[in-house]
Design a protein around this motif. Structure first.
Motif, mmCIF file in Angstrom:
data_model
loop_
_atom_site.group_PDB
_atom_site.id
_atom_site.type_symbol
_atom_site.label_atom_id
_atom_site.label_comp_id
_atom_site.label_asym_id
_atom_site.label_seq_id
_atom_site.Cartn_x
_atom_site.Cartn_y
_atom_site.Cartn_z
ATOM 1 N N MET B 160 0.812 -1.219 0.000
ATOM 2 C CA MET B 160 0.000 0.000 0.000
ATOM 3 C C MET B 160 0.845 1.269 0.000
ATOM 4 O O MET B 160 0.401 2.317 -0.425
ATOM 5 C CB MET B 160 -0.937 0.005 1.216
ATOM 6 C CG MET B 160 -2.136 -0.900 1.037
ATOM 7 S SD MET B 160 -3.204 -0.311 -0.312
ATOM 8 C CE MET B 160 -4.125 -1.802 -0.687
ATOM 9 N N VAL B 327 -9.905 -3.634 -0.695
ATOM 10 C CA VAL B 327 -8.767 -2.745 -0.432
ATOM 11 C C VAL B 327 -7.680 -2.893 -1.504
ATOM 12 O O VAL B 327 -6.656 -2.223 -1.445
ATOM 13 C CB VAL B 327 -8.119 -2.952 0.969
ATOM 14 C CG1 VAL B 327 -9.131 -2.675 2.062
ATOM 15 C CG2 VAL B 327 -7.547 -4.348 1.114
ATOM 16 N N ASP B 328 -7.892 -3.748 -2.498
ATOM 17 C CA ASP B 328 -6.945 -3.894 -3.593
ATOM 18 C C ASP B 328 -6.769 -2.544 -4.287
ATOM 19 O O ASP B 328 -7.715 -1.780 -4.433
ATOM 20 C CB ASP B 328 -7.496 -4.929 -4.582
ATOM 21 C CG ASP B 328 -6.516 -5.261 -5.692
ATOM 22 O OD1 ASP B 328 -5.670 -6.142 -5.491
ATOM 23 O OD2 ASP B 328 -6.610 -4.629 -6.762
ATOM 24 N N LYS B 329 -5.530 -2.241 -4.700
ATOM 25 C CA LYS B 329 -5.259 -0.933 -5.303
ATOM 26 C C LYS B 329 -6.006 -0.711 -6.615
ATOM 27 O O LYS B 329 -6.190 0.405 -7.056
ATOM 28 C CB LYS B 329 -3.755 -0.756 -5.546
ATOM 29 C CG LYS B 329 -2.975 -0.528 -4.267
ATOM 30 C CD LYS B 329 -1.557 -0.087 -4.532
ATOM 31 C CE LYS B 329 -0.735 -1.154 -5.207
ATOM 32 N NZ LYS B 329 -0.656 -2.410 -4.462
ATOM 33 N N LYS B 330 -6.417 -1.816 -7.292
ATOM 34 C CA LYS B 330 -7.157 -1.658 -8.552
ATOM 35 C C LYS B 330 -8.616 -1.250 -8.312
ATOM 36 O O LYS B 330 -9.298 -0.819 -9.237
ATOM 37 C CB LYS B 330 -7.136 -2.968 -9.357
ATOM 38 C CG LYS B 330 -5.773 -3.340 -9.896
ATOM 39 C CD LYS B 330 -5.809 -4.594 -10.756
ATOM 40 C CE LYS B 330 -6.162 -5.861 -9.987
ATOM 41 N NZ LYS B 330 -5.207 -6.208 -8.908
ATOM 42 N N ALA B 331 -9.097 -1.448 -7.072
ATOM 43 C CA ALA B 331 -10.480 -1.079 -6.769
ATOM 44 C C ALA B 331 -10.671 0.416 -6.982
ATOM 45 O O ALA B 331 -9.746 1.211 -6.825
ATOM 46 C CB ALA B 331 -10.823 -1.459 -5.327
ATOM 47 N N GLU B 332 -11.870 0.805 -7.396
ATOM 48 C CA GLU B 332 -12.142 2.224 -7.606
ATOM 49 C C GLU B 332 -13.511 2.523 -7.037
ATOM 50 O O GLU B 332 -14.491 1.873 -7.397
ATOM 51 C CB GLU B 332 -12.088 2.537 -9.105
ATOM 52 C CG GLU B 332 -11.532 3.907 -9.392
ATOM 53 C CD GLU B 332 -11.460 4.175 -10.874
ATOM 54 O OE1 GLU B 332 -10.580 3.608 -11.546
ATOM 55 O OE2 GLU B 332 -12.303 4.948 -11.361
#
Lengths: 372, 372
Positions: B160, B327-332
């Motif tokens: 993160m 919480v994955d960074k690709k989530a928007e």
């Protein structure tokens, strides 16, 4: 402090890492148009401290409400002593607890400490999210919010951990300076004065002529001081974002200044106070090496004094001075390097013999015998 | 494991953030010419862990002795669970204690954890110093040492906190793979397999044909696997350094995989094991949505199995899966996004209805009732 109103102005900054505008004016923080054309996102996070948030947090949150569905706030402990990983991690905890994605915009509402930490958090959260600087101190408006330097301190050195990361915009609301304690206004003036000796002696003349107005909080005088300081910094940074050469001149007074700050414990001296005193030492070292006349040192000393800043360094043993200056980021292979003036209006990065450096320090500091 | 010798090869990587070479071959670590033309500096710091340092630390230090006046080493605790601020700070402590200046070159000697942390330390020490990747695991050679992603974990999410920061060079010595435990070689093969479904089905054919040779440690087969993987990754990253679009396809299997890793506690599953299993789930989700035939899922499952990797996810409650993937960074804006295959050889980033995602997870995981 009486504050009149200043006409709004814009300084455009172009660097290899991105371009952005610095807006300067009165009442910008309450004006929704200050945020027009910034990156869109559902979430925004205001990073501030309790003192600044109490004064301007609600205004900023209200002004941002039309742009972001959710505006939350995270407050950090105040002062340079808290420019640490622990404080930075409070921002990360908040962002993750609120499931902030990589489009989230961070707003830094406060002085240089808030700006540096918010910028570093923005540079590294999910490897980079946009951020906007809303500097509320003169120091932050003329210096730390321009140029993309972000950082936290390490116990062994100031600003040792950080990144070059450009804001999407800088919004300098002169209205926020009305609430600034006189001591902090003086500290900001140190970085304004700095731009004279290193780049623009005509600006130094102007500062001398307007010092009374600046310290009285005259908005038009402050607006010009912020604008000209940002213009000069933008020009220097535009030529050298990564501090490989020219940019280093912006650190005039900072080698001595950082040693004072670190040696006295972060927070004992304000950064601007240490820089004010550091400029006197750096000018004196320039004179010691025959680069500027002694009269120039006297002129600068008078102006630093007129700004309400200290011109005498605290007492520290010689070895402590050298040790503290050796960890400066400008040092290379153990050699301390100083920004020296040659001639007035131009500066460059140089080394100097230890004995001459120590002689200058002794001449401009409180005698060791009287140290507390 | 028997290792023959492979002919040396080079993959050139160009990104907006910089260009660098990946050297692939046997015995490169002991060869001083591997470091030719890198940035000069008096100091170099090797970052590693005790296991890898015992095997290759002396060789690397000896091989660097002609380039740097002082070569020191800092050892970090092993494993993904230690990819934390505390470990990162050990690097900073070492650098500052040794008065390392901003020209100091860092050498990352180890797997992905060492590479990610050394890269992030290099990105942020004094706002950026040069670093060289010397990956000693297959996973690091084919994946984490290419592309400039650096990071540490946060208790609430993997990778993160980090930065995009390119190495000055990557040196993949195939000789180091001889000491790799079979389980870690398998984990590395997950990321090799990945490049087939997302980009190059001919490479998938080749991997199927050479799986026995790869697992037996055949140097020429490994050299081709590393080269082709790096070529594909370099092509993708070259088009999209900041992961605004195309680059996301490199995360095939990672949305499910990260959830497995975080849900089981970092270190319980190797990253490659979680990705191997995650690819099976992502392929199954692609089939569930009608994007690929069921036979493709079966083919990929067989190959993942042949690599010695798990194809069944651990038992976790539905809500836990969704929470971890959100919480994955690709989530928007809270929507989970997956890299899906459509058709085999091409991938894209998409959302999927929760009920279909959960149905696929249930079909491919250990039943909840039998969970420990």
């Amino acid at each position: 402090m009486v504050m009149n109103s200043a006409r709004p102005r814009t300084v455009a900054v172009a660097t290899p890492g991105g371009r952005y505008d610095i807006l300067i004016g009165s009442g910008l923080l309450q004006d929704a148009s200050s945020w027009a054309d910034l990156p869109a996102s559902s979430q925004a996070v205001i990073v501030s401290n309790a003192t600044v948030d109490a004064l301007y947090g609600d205004d900023l949150a209200a002004s941002l409400a039309s742009r972001h569905r959710q505006v939350s706030r995270v407050l950090l402990p105040e002062g340079e002593a808290h420019k640490t990983w622990d404080s930075l991690n409070r921002i990360f905890d908040h962002l993750l607890a609120h499931a902030c994605d990589r489009k989230t915009v961070l707003y830094a509402l406060g002085g240089g400490v808030i700006g540096d930490m918010t910028g570093f958090a923005a540079a590294t959260y999910m490897r980079g999210v946009p951020f906007v600087q809303v500097p509320t101190t003169l120091l932050a408006q003329v210096d730390s919010s321009v140029g993309g330097k972000t950082a936290i301190n390490h116990p062994l050195g100031k600003n040792m951990i950080g990144a070059f990361y450009q804001p999407a915009r800088v919004v300098c609301d002169l209205g926020t300076l009305a609430s600034l304690p006189a001591r902090e206004l003086s500290a900001g003036l140190a970085e304004v004065i700095k731009y004279g000796p290193i780049f623009d002696m005509a600006f130094l003349d102007w500062i001398e002529d307007h010092m009374v107005a600046l310290r009285a909080g005259d908005a038009e005088a402050l607006a010009h001081a912020v604008q000209r300081s940002c213009e000069i910094k933008a020009e220097v940074v535009g030529q050298d974002e990564r501090e490989s050469g020219l940019r280093a001149i912006l650190n005039f007074g900072h080698t001595f200044g950082h040693a004072i700050e670190a040696g006295q414990g972060y927070g004992a001296w304000l950064h601007g106070e240490a820089v004010g005193c550091g400029m006197v030492l750096a000018a004196a070292l320039s004179a010691e090496l025959g680069l500027v006349p002694g009269a120039f040192v006297e002129r600068l000393t008078r102006l630093v004094q007129a700004a309400g800043l200290p011109t005498q360094a605290p007492a520290m043993p010689d070895e402590r001075w050298l040790e503290l200056m050796r960890v400066d980021k400008k040092a290379e292979a153990g050699a301390i390097r100083f920004v020296l003036i040659d001639p007035p209006g131009r500066a460059s990065l140089r080394s100097a013999p230890d004995d001459q450096v120590l002689r200058v320090i002794r001449r401009h500091s409180v005698p060791v015998a009287s140290a507390a």
